[in-house]
Design a protein around this motif. Structure first.
Motif, PDB file in Angstrom:
ATOM      1  N   PRO A 138       7.992  -2.019  -4.682  1.00  0.00           N
ATOM      2  CA  PRO A 138       8.801  -0.975  -4.035  1.00  0.00           C
ATOM      3  C   PRO A 138       8.218  -0.523  -2.695  1.00  0.00           C
ATOM      4  N   GLU A 192       6.092   4.511  -7.671  1.00  0.00           N
ATOM      5  CA  GLU A 192       5.877   4.231  -9.095  1.00  0.00           C
ATOM      6  C   GLU A 192       7.113   4.591  -9.919  1.00  0.00           C
ATOM      7  N   ASN A 201       9.647   1.928  -9.405  1.00  0.00           N
ATOM      8  CA  ASN A 201       9.223   0.747 -10.152  1.00  0.00           C
ATOM      9  C   ASN A 201       9.545   0.890 -11.644  1.00  0.00           C
ATOM     10  N   ILE A 238      13.650  -0.883  -3.959  1.00  0.00           N
ATOM     11  CA  ILE A 238      13.043  -2.078  -4.553  1.00  0.00           C
ATOM     12  C   ILE A 238      14.071  -3.209  -4.563  1.00  0.00           C
TER      13      ILE A 238
END
Lengths: 156, 126
Positions: A115, A90, A93, A46
């Motif tokens: 991401p 996820e 993130n 990310i």
């Protein structure tokens, strides 16, 4: 390297995985990584902008991420599939969010991008700034994973 | 507390929808439907009687904040409780959500107990 960044990413990783996947990873000693070969079989990365610029990656061995996602979803995963890839995004993130919140308390306002997830043996993690990156190694019973980050003023 | 309420989960991540569904089930909520983003959620809300919305903030097509504004602007949906899920509690985001009429927000990661407490507190105010 600034120990605040290491502590923020270390604490965030432990917090997210303990809360969402009920695992307590054991951290190892951070070190500098000079190439862009991922340490694991699947990675989330990310981009970060704002008071700090760079990128944060998480790279999991297959056994490790299968255990983590199985615990998160309450169902037994057999390998790296689309659900696992989705979960890695996820998790990346969430860890980014928790770490940025901690760094915000130090006066650093950081924004994160969406991401991306890459899978496969010996895939690359290409950091926004090119590298080198700092690795924080972790271990759970089912295998290792690492936090791999490269920020504009991280390495000294 | 009424556990039979129909809850709409809105999140572009399949796994996060599953995680939230599992957390809700673990505290007794079984009547759950899902949408992948804000635009799909709005269509779902038009076709279903939804009692409670749990929406992610950061989604493609229509964000959680845009969905919240659309819900509050719709006379048929405007009173629906709306719990915003965020990966961070940045002050500007919280202010924007409160101004748009969010019922409450919850920061990832969270446990089933924390989620249940947030839902119950919102339902108590109705």
């Amino acid at each position: 390297m600034d120990v605040r960044f290491i502590n923020a990413f270390l604490d965030a990783t432990e917090n997210v995985l303990k809360t969402m996947a009920f695992v307590e990873p054991k951290p190892g000693k951070p070190y500098l990584k000079k190439d862009n070969v991922a340490k694991g079989d699947i990675s989330g990365i990310i981009g970060l902008t704002g008071d700090l610029k760079g990128s944060l990656g998480l790279s999991f061995s297959e056994g490790c991420i299968v255990k983590i996602v199985s615990n998160m979803l309450g169902e037994s995963m057999s390998g790296i599939d689309n659900d696992v890839k989705d979960a890695v995004g996820e998790i990346t993130n969430m860890i980014s969010g928790v770490a940025r919140k901690k760094l915000e308390a130090d006066g650093l306002n950081i924004t994160a991008a969406i991401p991306t997830v890459v899978a496969g043996k010996s895939h690359s993690i290409v950091h926004v700034l090119g590298g080198p990156s700092i690795i924080i190694p972790f271990e759970i019973e089912e295998g290792p994973f690492v936090v791999d980050f490269c920020l504009d003023n991280a390495p000294s | 507390m009424d556990k039979n309420i129909k809850i709409l989960i809105v999140d572009d991540f399949t796994t996060m929808r599953k995680v939230i569904r599992n957390l809700l089930k673990s505290v007794g909520y079984e009547n759950i439907i899902e949408a992948e983003d804000g635009a799909i959620a709005l269509r779902t809300l038009k076709n279903n009687e939804v009692d409670f919305i749990i929406s992610d903030w950061n989604m493609p097509n229509m964000s959680g904040l845009e969905l919240l504004k659309a819900v509050r602007a719709d006379s048929e949906l405007s009173k629906t409780p709306f719990l915003m899920v965020t990966a961070e509690a940045l002050q500007d985001n919280v202010i924007a959500a409160v101004k748009a009429g969010v019922s409450n927000y919850i920061v990832k990661p969270f446990t089933a107990e924390v989620l249940n407490t947030k839902i119950e507190k919102i339902l108590e105010t109705l």
